[in-house]
Design a protein around this motif. Sequence first.
Motif, mmCIF file in Angstrom:
data_model
loop_
_atom_site.group_PDB
_atom_site.id
_atom_site.type_symbol
_atom_site.label_atom_id
_atom_site.label_comp_id
_atom_site.label_asym_id
_atom_site.label_seq_id
_atom_site.Cartn_x
_atom_site.Cartn_y
_atom_site.Cartn_z
ATOM 1 N N UNK A 1 33.676 38.859 42.319
ATOM 2 C CA UNK A 1 33.398 38.352 40.969
ATOM 3 C C UNK A 1 34.040 39.291 39.964
ATOM 4 N N UNK A 2 35.125 38.838 39.329
ATOM 5 C CA UNK A 2 35.927 39.721 38.483
ATOM 6 C C UNK A 2 35.146 40.242 37.281
ATOM 7 N N UNK A 3 34.324 39.412 36.677
ATOM 8 C CA UNK A 3 33.650 39.804 35.439
ATOM 9 C C UNK A 3 32.358 40.573 35.672
ATOM 10 N N UNK A 4 31.795 40.489 36.874
ATOM 11 C CA UNK A 4 30.542 41.191 37.187
ATOM 12 C C UNK A 4 30.549 41.533 38.673
ATOM 13 N N UNK A 5 31.199 42.642 39.056
ATOM 14 C CA UNK A 5 31.343 42.970 40.481
ATOM 15 C C UNK A 5 30.032 43.009 41.252
ATOM 16 N N UNK A 6 28.938 43.395 40.606
ATOM 17 C CA UNK A 6 27.662 43.481 41.303
ATOM 18 C C UNK A 6 27.162 42.119 41.782
ATOM 19 N N UNK A 7 27.682 41.037 41.186
ATOM 20 C CA UNK A 7 27.264 39.696 41.598
ATOM 21 C C UNK A 7 28.019 39.229 42.839
ATOM 22 N N UNK B 1 37.485 34.257 51.993
ATOM 23 C CA UNK B 1 37.319 35.006 50.752
ATOM 24 C C UNK B 1 37.445 34.070 49.570
ATOM 25 N N UNK B 2 36.627 34.324 48.553
ATOM 26 C CA UNK B 2 36.703 33.591 47.288
ATOM 27 C C UNK B 2 36.780 34.600 46.159
ATOM 28 N N UNK B 3 37.670 34.348 45.204
ATOM 29 C CA UNK B 3 37.801 35.207 44.029
ATOM 30 C C UNK B 3 37.410 34.394 42.794
ATOM 31 N N UNK B 4 36.330 34.803 42.150
ATOM 32 C CA UNK B 4 35.887 34.168 40.913
ATOM 33 C C UNK B 4 36.502 34.937 39.761
ATOM 34 N N UNK B 5 37.631 34.432 39.249
ATOM 35 C CA UNK B 5 38.414 35.178 38.257
ATOM 36 C C UNK B 5 38.755 34.323 37.052
ATOM 37 N N UNK B 6 37.858 33.414 36.690
ATOM 38 C CA UNK B 6 38.080 32.634 35.477
ATOM 39 C C UNK B 6 37.810 33.510 34.257
ATOM 40 N N UNK C 1 44.367 33.199 35.059
ATOM 41 C CA UNK C 1 44.752 34.169 34.040
ATOM 42 C C UNK C 1 45.402 35.382 34.691
ATOM 43 N N UNK C 2 45.517 36.466 33.924
ATOM 44 C CA UNK C 2 46.146 37.674 34.462
ATOM 45 C C UNK C 2 45.428 38.191 35.704
ATOM 46 N N UNK C 3 44.089 38.200 35.645
ATOM 47 C CA UNK C 3 43.320 38.710 36.782
ATOM 48 C C UNK C 3 43.505 37.811 37.999
ATOM 49 N N UNK C 4 43.409 36.508 37.798
ATOM 50 C CA UNK C 4 43.562 35.575 38.902
ATOM 51 C C UNK C 4 44.932 35.666 39.553
ATOM 52 N N UNK C 5 45.969 35.827 38.723
ATOM 53 C CA UNK C 5 47.320 35.942 39.286
ATOM 54 C C UNK C 5 47.474 37.226 40.093
ATOM 55 N N UNK C 6 46.837 38.323 39.644
ATOM 56 C CA UNK C 6 46.887 39.564 40.429
ATOM 57 C C UNK C 6 46.180 39.388 41.769
ATOM 58 N N UNK C 7 45.018 38.733 41.747
ATOM 59 C CA UNK C 7 44.298 38.503 43.000
ATOM 60 C C UNK C 7 45.134 37.630 43.937
ATOM 61 N N UNK C 8 45.784 36.608 43.375
ATOM 62 C CA UNK C 8 46.595 35.706 44.184
ATOM 63 C C UNK C 8 47.769 36.445 44.813
#
Length: 216
Positions: A96-102, A69-74, A28-35
């Motif tokens: 973790x895009x939806x919950x940074x503390x995780x 590095x792994x980006x969880x951005x679903x 999605x938008x977040x994943x594409x920004x991370x990529x």
Amino acid sequence: MASTAPRPILYPLFLSLEGRRCLVAGLGDVGRRKLAGLLACGPASVLVLDTRRAEQLSDAPADVRDRTLVFAATGNAGENARIAALCREAGILCNCASAPDLGAFSVPAVARRDGLAAALSTGGASPALARRWRHELEHWLAPRARMVRLMGRLRPLVLALHAETGQNTRLFRALAASPLQNWLAEGDLESCRRWLLAELPPVLHVHIAELLDDLA
């Protein structure tokens, strides 16, 4: 009521991704920004999984193994949390895009000019403010980038002289405290040239023209 527990202090780090393997889960938008941010840093490879593929990661996922590095951005918060948990178990850094503390790290807003970079984080309090200040930082960095380019050329020449460490330290501190930064911002290369002639070891005088080349 919101938790008042203090957030842990994050450790700031500029990480080289050369030769490293990364993973982005979610397109999605977040994943594409991370990529896009990852690709700009030249990793060896980036495995990109859409949400459906990400959901197929098992409890011992081969796709996660050996990643730096792994980006969880679903778009699925539960799925992001599951990927973050898999990374914790495998000792792999995860955002973790939806919950940074995780996750294990957050991605700061980064302002860049040539080889100069400044990273800014609000600790998750306001990404919008971080983006605003990033633009302000870009303007602040622009004139200083010329000084960084000068030092990037000069430092190896100074170190190649193999002078005593204290002598180099004094020279580098004098350079940092000098008016060179202001003169470069104003395009006053003649003042820069005179200062360098006065302060650099004579053996380096032959390099002054190339040091100042294209810095106006």
